[in-house]
Write an enzyme that holds these catalytic residues in place. Structure first.
Site, PDB file in Angstrom:
ATOM      1  CG  ASP A 268      -2.089   2.269   6.558  1.00  0.00           C
ATOM      2  OD1 ASP A 268      -2.371   1.995   5.371  1.00  0.00           O
ATOM      3  OD2 ASP A 268      -2.504   3.286   7.135  1.00  0.00           O
TER       4      ASP A 268
ATOM      5  CG  ASP B 192      -1.804   7.614   0.406  1.00  0.00           C
ATOM      6  OD1 ASP B 192      -2.078   8.810   0.479  1.00  0.00           O
ATOM      7  OD2 ASP B 192      -1.514   7.049  -0.672  1.00  0.00           O
TER       8      ASP B 192
ATOM      9  CG  ASP C  17      -1.655   1.231   1.466  1.00  0.00           C
ATOM     10  OD1 ASP C  17      -2.376   1.656   0.548  1.00  0.00           O
ATOM     11  OD2 ASP C  17      -1.525   1.810   2.559  1.00  0.00           O
TER      12      ASP C  17
END
Length: 215
Positions: free
Chosen positions: A168, A12, A10
């Site tokens: 995240d 961001d 991922d």
């Protein structure tokens, strides 16, 4: 920790701390339309499902769809011009990506961010370190659909059995599950440990370099 041939990240909250620029563009677009602004912690909770959802969550509840569309349009223009204002890699990210590449691993980025933004950020920060960078665009469904991960594997000519997904958020956990690859959840991003565990996280790391040394 198992070592893999393919690492799918991922963007961001995982590789880059983009929260400041996302919040700035969100509030610029809200101010432009004389709407109340949001705190950075509110924006932190709004991100993860693409900029469309970010703006839907940021505008006042019950806002008409045409207003949401207008705010989103201003956000997109502003963010594409200001996505590098304060964004930086998280500690250990550059070292980890460099070492993974030296070991012969393939690296992909899959993000619900607009493709233009993903391309710009990856080119600016990661240059030769990222082999494939996939963002939101026509013809490919956003995460947690498996489309982006499967497209990354296709472009890498890679197999899911040799791959891992690192993210995240709950969206990332679901994306990995839907794609048939294991998930490593990071604790420096936009969601905390309790939230991740509640949403099915099974492997947690505190520092990106743990991908190199095991845990």
């Amino acid at each position: 920790m198992t070592q893999y041939k393919n690492y799918i990240f991922d963007l961001d909250g995982t590789l880059l701390n983009t929260l400041g620029d996302l919040a700035a563009s969100t509030n610029y677009s809200l101010r432009y339309h004389h709407l109340p602004e949001r705190t950075i912690e509110e924006v932190r909770c709004f991100v993860g499902n693409g900029v469309g959802k970010l703006i839907e969550r940021a505008v006042p509840q019950g806002s008409p769809s045409d207003l949401v569309t207008e705010v989103l349009s201003v956000f997109r223009r502003h963010y594409l011009e200001h996505s590098l204002d304060t964004t930086v890699p998280y500690p250990g990210v550059m070292e980890t990506l460099s070492q993974l590449k030296k070991r012969g691993a393939h690296i992909a980025v899959v993000s619900n961010k607009l493709q233009a933004g993903v391309t710009e950020l990856c080119n600016h920060f990661f240059s030769e370190l990222v082999d494939v960078a996939i963002g939101e665009r026509e013809g490919i469904r956003r995460k947690p659909s498996p489309d982006m991960v499967l497209e990354a594997l296709r472009q890498l000519d890679a197999d899911a059995s040799d791959s891992v997904y690192i993210g995240d958020s709950d969206v990332d956990i679901a994306t990995a599950r839907n794609s048939g690859v294991p998930c490593i959840s990071v604790l420096w991003g936009f969601r905390d440990q309790n939230f991740l565990l509640e949403h099915g996280a099974t492997c947690l790391i505190h520092d990106c370099t743990e991908l190199l040394t095991g845990c």
